[in-house]
Enzyme design. Structure first.
Site, PDB file in Angstrom:
ATOM      1  CE  LYS A   1      -6.867  -5.952  -3.124  1.00 32.12           C
ATOM      2  NZ  LYS A   1      -5.573  -5.776  -3.791  1.00 32.12           N
TER       3      LYS A   1
ATOM      4  CG  ASN B   1      -2.124   0.896   0.982  1.00 35.85           C
ATOM      5  OD1 ASN B   1      -1.981   2.001   0.445  1.00 35.85           O
ATOM      6  ND2 ASN B   1      -3.294   0.441   1.356  1.00 35.85           N
TER       7      ASN B   1
ATOM      8  CG  HIS C   1      -9.746  -3.289  -2.020  1.00 34.77           C
ATOM      9  ND1 HIS C   1      -9.531  -3.788  -0.757  1.00 34.77           N
ATOM     10  CD2 HIS C   1      -8.699  -2.470  -2.289  1.00 34.77           C
ATOM     11  CE1 HIS C   1      -8.410  -3.290  -0.273  1.00 34.77           C
ATOM     12  NE2 HIS C   1      -7.877  -2.483  -1.181  1.00 34.77           N
TER      13      HIS C   1
END
Ligand code: NAD
Length: 252
Positions: free
Chosen positions: A146, A114, A142
């Site tokens: 993803k 991240n 998300h």
């Protein structure tokens, strides 16, 4: 001037990285590579399909796919190109291999699940809270594109909580036929993954104790949130021998 190549240049993150590199005075976008978007224009470069386009680059940035990332990073380290890896889903075994390769290469590697500053801070705050609250669960949310789950950030957060807390908390087992209802166990911490159109990248960590709940939450509302961290990694990877894991190490 740092010469930068982008792997996954036709994707959501790769396109943003191309734009940011192209706009920076001290960086030059020398290659944009994407298996599925060859021939298209990325901001600042035409997209090619072969990783060999990276020959001559100082730094390669990878935002591709969990199934491609290890081979790409291997190629970079074997060809003396520093690698900045944002692609998630890298297994601990693959990280070990990257560490060995980076140790014997003249090129270095930074892997960060991240690149958003707020998410890195959330992980730090969670580690701190875990010293006082044994009971914790992680919920990551998300966008529906993803492919890996749970997210690399959620796994790293759960591991940090697992390491920092004094005693493992054992949540009650779910009774009934819906086996996944309690999420997955990562180092003794339950992690829940939500996928929905409209979301970008979000994470909440809930800590519980008698009579109180502490919630920590980070929301990346736009992919712009990741760009300062990616640029920091591009500018600093040459000074970080071997393998560096996590944006936090670069901030310190
Ligand atoms: P995306 O699907 O929009 O883009 C990925 C691109 O990579 C695609 O265009 C695909 O054609 C290309 N690709 C796949 N394999 C390739 C290869 N071997 N060589 C060249 N190109 C290849 O995905 P995205 O949303 O941009 O995310 C990419 C990765 O980055 C995911 O793993 C995601 O979880 C991760 N991510 C990390 C951060 C972070 O801060 N570290 C932030 C956002 C996304």
């Amino acid at each position: 001037m740092i010469r930068v190549g982008v792997l996954g240049a036709g994707g959501r993150m790769g396109g943003e990285v191309c734009r940011a590199v192209d706009a920076a005075d001290d960086l030059a976008l020398v290659a944009a590579v994407d298996l599925d978007h060859a021939g298209e224009e990325a901001p600042g470069a035409r997209i090619a399909s072969s990783i060999d386009e990276l020959v001559g680059a100082d730094v390669a940035v990878d935002f591709t796919h969990p199934s491609s990332v290890l081979a790409n990073a291997r190629w970079c380290l074997e060809h003396g190109v520093h690698a900045v890896v944002g692609t998630t889903g890298i297994t601990p075994g693959s990280l070990d291999e990257l560490g060995r390769l980076a140790a014997s290469s003249r090129a270095n590697c930074v892997v960060a699940p991240n690149f958003a500053l707020g998410a890195v801070l959330l992980m730090r705050f969670a580690e701190e809270a875990a010293r006082y609250f044994d009971a914790a669960e992680v919920i990551e949310l998300h966008h529906d594109g993803k492919v890996d789950a749970p997210s690399g950030t959620a796994i790293a957060t759960a591991r940090a909580i697992g390491e920092a807390r004094e005693g493992a908390w054992s949540p009650p087992e779910a009774i009934g036929e819906h086996a996944g209802a309690r999420g997955v166990d990562v180092d003794g911490v339950r992690v829940h993954a939500v996928r929905l159109p409209g979301l970008v990248a979000h994470q909440e960590v809930l800590f519980g104790a008698a009579g109180q709940v502490l919630s920590l939450r980070h929301d990346a509302l736009d992919r712009a949130a990741f760009i300062p961290g990616v640029l920091l990694a591009i500018r600093s990877v040459a000074q970080r021998p071997g393998l560096t894991v996590g944006l936090g190490a670069l901030l310190d």
